[in-house]
Design an enzyme around this catalytic site. Structure first.
Site, PDB file in Angstrom:
ATOM      1  CB  SER A  66      -0.864   0.004   1.258  1.00  0.00           C
ATOM      2  OG  SER A  66      -1.469   1.263   1.425  1.00  0.00           O
TER       3      SER A  66
ATOM      4  CE1 TYR B 182      -3.779  -1.983   5.127  1.00  0.00           C
ATOM      5  CE2 TYR B 182      -3.016   0.262   4.731  1.00  0.00           C
ATOM      6  CZ  TYR B 182      -3.503  -0.941   4.257  1.00  0.00           C
ATOM      7  OH  TYR B 182      -3.708  -1.103   2.902  1.00  0.00           O
TER       8      TYR B 182
END
Ligand SMILES: NC(=O)c1ccc[n+]([C@@H]2O[C@H](COP(=O)([O-])OP(=O)(O)OC[C@H]3O[C@@H](n4cnc5c(N)ncnc54)[C@H](OP(=O)(O)O)[C@@H]3O)[C@@H](O)[C@H]2O)c1
Length: 255
Positions: free
Chosen positions: A142, A155
């Site tokens: 990401s 995350y």
């Protein structure tokens, strides 16, 4: 940085995390281009809804956090295909966490899925890829992995680790004839982001994300990131001295 792919027809592609969102759209696009695709995620019933118009697609339910299930699916696939041309590890989840909402159970859960799950997939496919001296692996990390961002206490670190992992993998695999793709999406419209209650800069559809991924692989890129109008800002920001980086983050997010 990787060999180009001109024709997907007959290519054996395993998409892990293919039941919704980016993985589902990528699997569908590859089926449309003529690839032989195996789709994995936890629920068979959801996998069955992804591409019913392609009855030859293989559906292999598995939970990436369960090592044995990943190995068993790999064995089933190898028995049919005898090898892989591309393995895409897309499975992952987002978790919003700040220091004042720190939750060790959620930390463990996300490490199990976003990190340990990816290593389970690697363990399953690396021996075949190395023996083949061909075929590649793409891992969806990401843009949140480039540098520390607010609300991404767990995350962010899992995705930063995947960026590092892909860089190391490239060093080992490319000279052996294998391809490695580091895939860093910005905001993509999927069930995972549907819950976000803030404006998502540069938001694109999952279909668009799939097109970016497939095109990046066709062109042999190592680092596939999109939409560039968003990811390039983050890549630039991480080069700033920390004093300026944190000031910029504060200005943009108010945090
Ligand atoms: N959407 C974004 O804006 C964005 C941005 C950057 C990066 N990403 C990354 O892109 C990837 C896909 O995200 P998405 O937005 O497309 O989310 P999504 O629609 O929720 O898709 C996640 C996929 O992973 C599968 N999955 C989840 N847990 C699993 C498990 N334990 N074992 C096997 N499969 C599992 C899900 O299927 P089941 O639940 O049926 O198992 C689903 O197919 C993730 O790694 C995410 O971090 C997304």
């Amino acid at each position: 940085m990787n060999p180009r792919i001109g024709d997907w027809r007959g290519q054996r592609v395993w998409v892990i995390g293919a039941s919704t969102g980016i993985g589902a759209e990528t699997a569908k696009l590859l089926l449309e281009r003529g690839a032989r695709v195996a789709l994995s995620a936890r629920k068979l019933s959801t996998l069955q809804t992804v591409a019913p118009e392609f009855p030859k697609a293989l559906l292999l339910p598995l939970d990436v956090t369960r090592h044995a299930e990943v190995l068993a699916a790999r064995d089933t696939l190898l028995a049919q295909w005898q090898g892989f041309d591309l393995v895409l590890v897309v499975a992952g989840a987002y978790n919003e966490m700040r220091a004042d909402s720190f939750d060790m159970a959620a930390v463990n859960q996300l490490i199990d899925l976003n990190l340990r799950g990816v290593f389970h997939c690697l363990d399953a496919v690396l021996p075949s890829l190395l023996a083949q001296h061909s075929g590649g692996i793409g891992i969806v990390s990401s843009a949140a992995g480039y540098s520390g961002l607010p609300k991404a206490l767990i995350y962010g670190p899992t995705k930063a680790a995947l960026i590092n992992l892909c860089e190391s993998l490239y060093v080992d695999l490319r000279p052996r004839g294998n391809a490695v793709y580091l895939i860093n999406p910005g905001f993509v419209e999927t069930p995972a982001t549907a819950v976000n209650d803030f404006p998502m800069p540069g938001l694109i559809t999952a279909r668009r994300a799939a097109q970016e991924i497939v095109q990046g692989i066709e062109q042999g890129h190592f680092h596939i990131h999109f939409p560039k109008r968003f990811t390039n800002w983050l890549r630039l920001a991480r080069l700033l001295p920390y004093r300026w980086y944190f000031a910029l983050l504060h200005k943009v997010t108010g945090l």
